[in-house]
Design an enzyme around this catalytic site. Structure first.
Site, mmCIF file in Angstrom:
data_model
loop_
_atom_site.group_PDB
_atom_site.id
_atom_site.type_symbol
_atom_site.label_atom_id
_atom_site.label_comp_id
_atom_site.label_asym_id
_atom_site.label_seq_id
_atom_site.Cartn_x
_atom_site.Cartn_y
_atom_site.Cartn_z
ATOM 1 C CD GLU A 113 -2.887 -1.098 2.356
ATOM 2 O OE1 GLU A 113 -3.967 -0.520 2.190
ATOM 3 O OE2 GLU A 113 -2.553 -1.636 3.437
ATOM 4 C CD GLU A 133 -3.407 -6.998 3.602
ATOM 5 O OE1 GLU A 133 -3.038 -7.884 2.816
ATOM 6 O OE2 GLU A 133 -2.889 -5.879 3.643
HETATM 7 C C1 1HE Z 1 6.814 -8.907 11.839
HETATM 8 C C2 1HE Z 1 6.120 -8.724 10.638
HETATM 9 C C3 1HE Z 1 4.899 -8.007 10.690
HETATM 10 C C4 1HE Z 1 7.905 -9.837 10.221
HETATM 11 N N1 1HE Z 1 4.484 -7.549 11.885
HETATM 12 N N2 1HE Z 1 6.355 -8.434 13.008
HETATM 13 N N3 1HE Z 1 2.181 -8.719 6.933
HETATM 14 C C5 1HE Z 1 2.367 -10.038 6.893
HETATM 15 O O1 1HE Z 1 1.473 -10.824 7.139
HETATM 16 C C6 1HE Z 1 3.764 -10.492 6.591
HETATM 17 C C7 1HE Z 1 4.328 -11.201 7.798
HETATM 18 N N4 1HE Z 1 5.764 -11.492 7.635
HETATM 19 C C8 1HE Z 1 6.223 -12.559 6.927
HETATM 20 O O2 1HE Z 1 5.508 -13.263 6.261
HETATM 21 C C9 1HE Z 1 7.715 -12.803 7.013
HETATM 22 O O3 1HE Z 1 8.197 -12.190 8.194
HETATM 23 C C10 1HE Z 1 8.525 -12.267 5.798
HETATM 24 C C11 1HE Z 1 8.195 -13.100 4.560
HETATM 25 C C12 1HE Z 1 8.246 -10.809 5.518
HETATM 26 C C13 1HE Z 1 10.046 -12.373 6.116
HETATM 27 O O4 1HE Z 1 10.362 -13.695 6.497
HETATM 28 P P1 1HE Z 1 11.766 -13.961 7.240
HETATM 29 O O5 1HE Z 1 11.877 -15.449 7.410
HETATM 30 O O6 1HE Z 1 12.854 -13.250 6.542
HETATM 31 O O7 1HE Z 1 11.636 -13.257 8.677
HETATM 32 P P2 1HE Z 1 10.805 -13.701 9.973
HETATM 33 O O8 1HE Z 1 11.622 -14.608 10.814
HETATM 34 O O9 1HE Z 1 9.439 -14.182 9.625
HETATM 35 O O10 1HE Z 1 10.607 -12.294 10.716
HETATM 36 C C14 1HE Z 1 11.664 -11.624 11.376
HETATM 37 C C15 1HE Z 1 11.064 -10.865 12.535
HETATM 38 O O11 1HE Z 1 10.197 -9.862 12.005
HETATM 39 C C16 1HE Z 1 10.180 -11.734 13.411
HETATM 40 O O12 1HE Z 1 10.243 -11.206 14.725
HETATM 41 P P3 1HE Z 1 11.135 -11.905 15.867
HETATM 42 O O13 1HE Z 1 10.965 -11.015 17.051
HETATM 43 O O14 1HE Z 1 10.555 -13.295 16.027
HETATM 44 O O15 1HE Z 1 12.553 -11.927 15.333
HETATM 45 C C17 1HE Z 1 8.790 -11.493 12.869
HETATM 46 O O16 1HE Z 1 7.762 -11.698 13.831
HETATM 47 C C18 1HE Z 1 8.895 -10.007 12.543
HETATM 48 N N5 1HE Z 1 7.916 -9.610 11.537
HETATM 49 N N6 1HE Z 1 6.826 -9.316 9.649
HETATM 50 C C19 1HE Z 1 5.198 -7.776 13.001
HETATM 51 N N7 1HE Z 1 4.193 -7.731 9.600
HETATM 52 C C20 1HE Z 1 -3.069 -0.784 7.207
HETATM 53 S S1 1HE Z 1 -3.538 -2.375 7.033
HETATM 54 C C21 1HE Z 1 -2.211 -3.257 6.400
HETATM 55 C C22 1HE Z 1 -2.453 -4.718 6.624
HETATM 56 C C23 1HE Z 1 -1.203 -5.519 6.462
HETATM 57 O O17 1HE Z 1 -0.131 -5.033 6.217
HETATM 58 S S2 1HE Z 1 -1.441 -7.209 6.602
HETATM 59 C C24 1HE Z 1 0.075 -7.888 6.160
HETATM 60 C C25 1HE Z 1 0.974 -8.071 7.344
#
Ligand code: 1HE
Length: 259
Positions: A113, A133
């Site tokens: 977005e 989402e």
């Molecule tokens: C996060 C987030 C996040 C990572 N919020 N903490 N977005 C999503 O649903 C995408 C969610 N993220 C993923 O699918 C993956 O993290 C990735 C594909 C982006 C990257 O994977 P990877 O293996 O490189 O990293 P990871 O181990 O999954 O994440 C590293 C850290 O970032 C980990 O935290 P940690 O404390 O365990 O090290 C994750 O929890 C954190 N992290 N993405 C919070 N999104 C205005 S409305 C908009 C609506 C949306 O955007 S919905 C889509 C949300």
């Protein structure tokens, strides 16, 4: 490092303001602090700045909304939050100067977005686009349902949200997610090259392209044609336009070259 640097790395390079989303350990997921810092950085941009580049520090542009901040929000807070994102992303779309997004790795949910609010998107081959989402039980809230269908179409966006389909950087170029695809690691440099170039345009031309063109494209054709004539009249009567046209006729500026 200041509190702002910890969320957003702000630099001025020549005439370009660069804004680096700076939460690589969280894949640049956007919490309220980061979004509000973006808002501040985009307010009252100095007259010396001619373009903005938004990029992600680390391997990813942005993993979207910071989901850890979502769990406690009620409906009223959710509405306010979405409207806050709208306000900030509008500041990008209606910025005084062109905004270019350099896309790498995850361009997911709210990250997509954010990218959609920019005027030009430049991706490298690592970029991928997704809207998870649907599987998270939420909806886009940062203007994605308004901006993304205009780039890729409603059907493609609906498919992404319903099925979790992910598009690659190459597909992204074909389907309109990005206007440019670079070699590996080249998104930031290409975005800077384009930003430097667009910052040299006549300010009134950039104004017309950023503010008038999207309104004209959405207007009914008769209104659009009238707006176009008025905008064209204003732009061409500016002394900067007269100078640039005179320079071309005097063979002082570059010609258009075939690619
Ligand atoms: C996060 C987030 C996040 C990572 N919020 N903490 N977005 C999503 O649903 C995408 C969610 N993220 C993923 O699918 C993956 O993290 C990735 C594909 C982006 C990257 O994977 P990877 O293996 O490189 O990293 P990871 O181990 O999954 O994440 C590293 C850290 O970032 C980990 O935290 P940690 O404390 O365990 O090290 C994750 O929890 C954190 N992290 N993405 C919070 N999104 C205005 S409305 C908009 C609506 C949306 O955007 S919905 C889509 C949300």
């Amino acid at each position: 490092m200041t509190a702002v640097d910890a969320l957003l790395k702000i630099e001025t390079i020549g005439s370009v303001l660069t804004l680096g989303l700076n939460r690589p350990h969280k894949r640049n997921a956007m919490n309220d602090g980061l979004v509000l810092t973006l808002q501040d950085a985009l307010t009252d941009i100095s007259e010396a700045i001619g373009a903005v580049v938004i990029h992600g520090i680390g391997d990813h542009f942005s993993a979207g909304l910071d989901l850890s901040e979502l769990s406690e929000r009620d409906a009223t807070e959710g509405l306010r939050h979405s409207q806050m994102w709208h306000r900030v992303f509008d500041r990008i779309q209606y910025c005084r100067v062109p905004v270019i997004a350099a896309l790498t790795g995850a361009v997911i949910g709210g990250g997509l977005e954010l990218a959609c609010a920019a005027h030009i998107r430049v991706a490298d081959p690592s970029a991928y686009y997704a809207l998870p989402e649907g599987s998270r039980g939420i909806f886009v809230g940062g203007g994605g349902s308004v901006r993304l269908p205009r780039l890729i179409g409603v059907a493609r966006m609906a498919d992404m949200m319903l099925t979790g389909r992910v598009y690659s950087a190459t597909e992204g170029l074909t389907f309109g997610f990005s206007q440019y695809l670079t070699e590996a690691g080249g998104a930031y440099d290409k975005a800077m090259e384009l930003a430097t170039r667009v910052s040299q345009n006549a300010p009134l031309t950039n104004f017309a392209v950023l503010q008038a063109l999207p309104m004209i494209a959405e207007a009914n054709p008769q209104t659009g044609l009238l707006m176009e004539s008025l905008m064209a009249t204003v732009a061409q009567s500016d002394k900067e336009a007269k100078k640039r046209i005179r320079d071309f006729l005097d063979r002082k500026t570059a010609k258009v070259k075939p690619v």
